[in-house]
Enzyme design. Sequence first.
Site, PDB file in Angstrom:
ATOM      1  N   PHE A  13       0.805  -1.217   0.000  1.00  0.00           N
ATOM      2  CA  PHE A  13       0.000   0.000   0.000  1.00  0.00           C
ATOM      3  C   PHE A  13       0.839   1.268   0.000  1.00  0.00           C
ATOM      4  CE2 PHE A  13      -2.622  -3.241   1.857  1.00  0.00           C
ATOM      5  CZ  PHE A  13      -3.886  -2.991   1.364  1.00  0.00           C
ATOM      6  N   ASP A  14       0.491   2.163  -0.905  1.00  0.00           N
ATOM      7  CA  ASP A  14       0.859   3.555  -0.710  1.00  0.00           C
ATOM      8  C   ASP A  14       0.071   4.019   0.520  1.00  0.00           C
ATOM      9  OD1 ASP A  14       1.627   6.355  -1.365  1.00  0.00           O
ATOM     10  OD2 ASP A  14      -0.522   6.523  -1.772  1.00  0.00           O
ATOM     11  N   VAL A  15       0.638   4.885   1.306  1.00  0.00           N
ATOM     12  CA  VAL A  15      -0.023   5.277   2.559  1.00  0.00           C
ATOM     13  C   VAL A  15      -0.611   6.684   2.482  1.00  0.00           C
ATOM     14  CG1 VAL A  15       0.313   5.652   5.042  1.00  0.00           C
ATOM     15  CG2 VAL A  15       1.460   3.731   3.900  1.00  0.00           C
ATOM     16  N   THR A  18      -3.593   7.470  -0.088  1.00  0.00           N
ATOM     17  CA  THR A  18      -4.414   6.273  -0.290  1.00  0.00           C
ATOM     18  C   THR A  18      -5.152   5.909   0.987  1.00  0.00           C
ATOM     19  OG1 THR A  18      -2.852   5.449  -1.944  1.00  0.00           O
ATOM     20  CG2 THR A  18      -4.401   3.855  -1.010  1.00  0.00           C
ATOM     21  N   LYS A 150       9.438   6.406  -4.116  1.00  0.00           N
ATOM     22  CA  LYS A 150       8.703   6.018  -5.312  1.00  0.00           C
ATOM     23  C   LYS A 150       8.536   7.258  -6.207  1.00  0.00           C
ATOM     24  CE  LYS A 150       5.364   4.974  -2.693  1.00  0.00           C
ATOM     25  NZ  LYS A 150       3.967   4.713  -2.280  1.00  0.00           N
TER      26      LYS A 150
END
Length: 237
Positions: A13-15, A18, A150
């Site tokens: 997961f992107d945090v 998101t 990222k």
Amino acid sequence: MTKSLPEFKYMSFDVVGTLIDFESGLKSCLQEIAAEADVTIDGEQALTLYRAARYSENASLFPDDLVRVYLAIAPELGLPVDKRYGERLRDSARAWKAFPDSAAAMARLALDYRLIAMTNARRWAFDHFSEALGNPFHAAFTADDTGTEKPDPAFFESVFDFVAAEGASKSDILHVAQSQYHDIGISRALGMTNCWIERRHAQKGYGGTIEPAEFTEPDYHFTSMAGLAEAVTAARS
């Protein structure tokens, strides 16, 4: 053929953006500063200015970089140009809230998958985000852990190495994120299956997230984390 949801062992997961509503957190803090200065600001304009300032060559790690960002955007918003307000914006990250559906969805998904956090935030901020989400993660990778951000493939390679040590591979991971630029495009390029959580589906533009050079059609697409959790329940019933 895209793998079915029950076939995955992990979800990564992107945090920020998101699971954690950073846009509301930023706007709320800036509007508080504006009110104290007897100034009115437009939240979406603030996000546009933030995006331009954040993604510059002299940016540092997030959210520490918010001190620099504030000083860059304050004049254009009519806000006081003072470092202490930038520090206030940075420190507001400790209180940013999860989206209303995030914690429950993560608790549901943790029943069937090993959940991995992949965040460009520093570890100190992630610790607060994780607590807001109910600490659902099997593992977590931050900018401090990977030494990069990222969409650098090296960030993802760190996660691939981790799951390989547990006897799995990137094909066992569903990568879940809202950012086309930071996550969806690069995860596709690296051969991952991905899931786009389109948090801004009811709003125009990309808000506080940089616009991608081109749109990547995701393998799975939901407008909320609740939608993903419901799909998993349906697929396993």
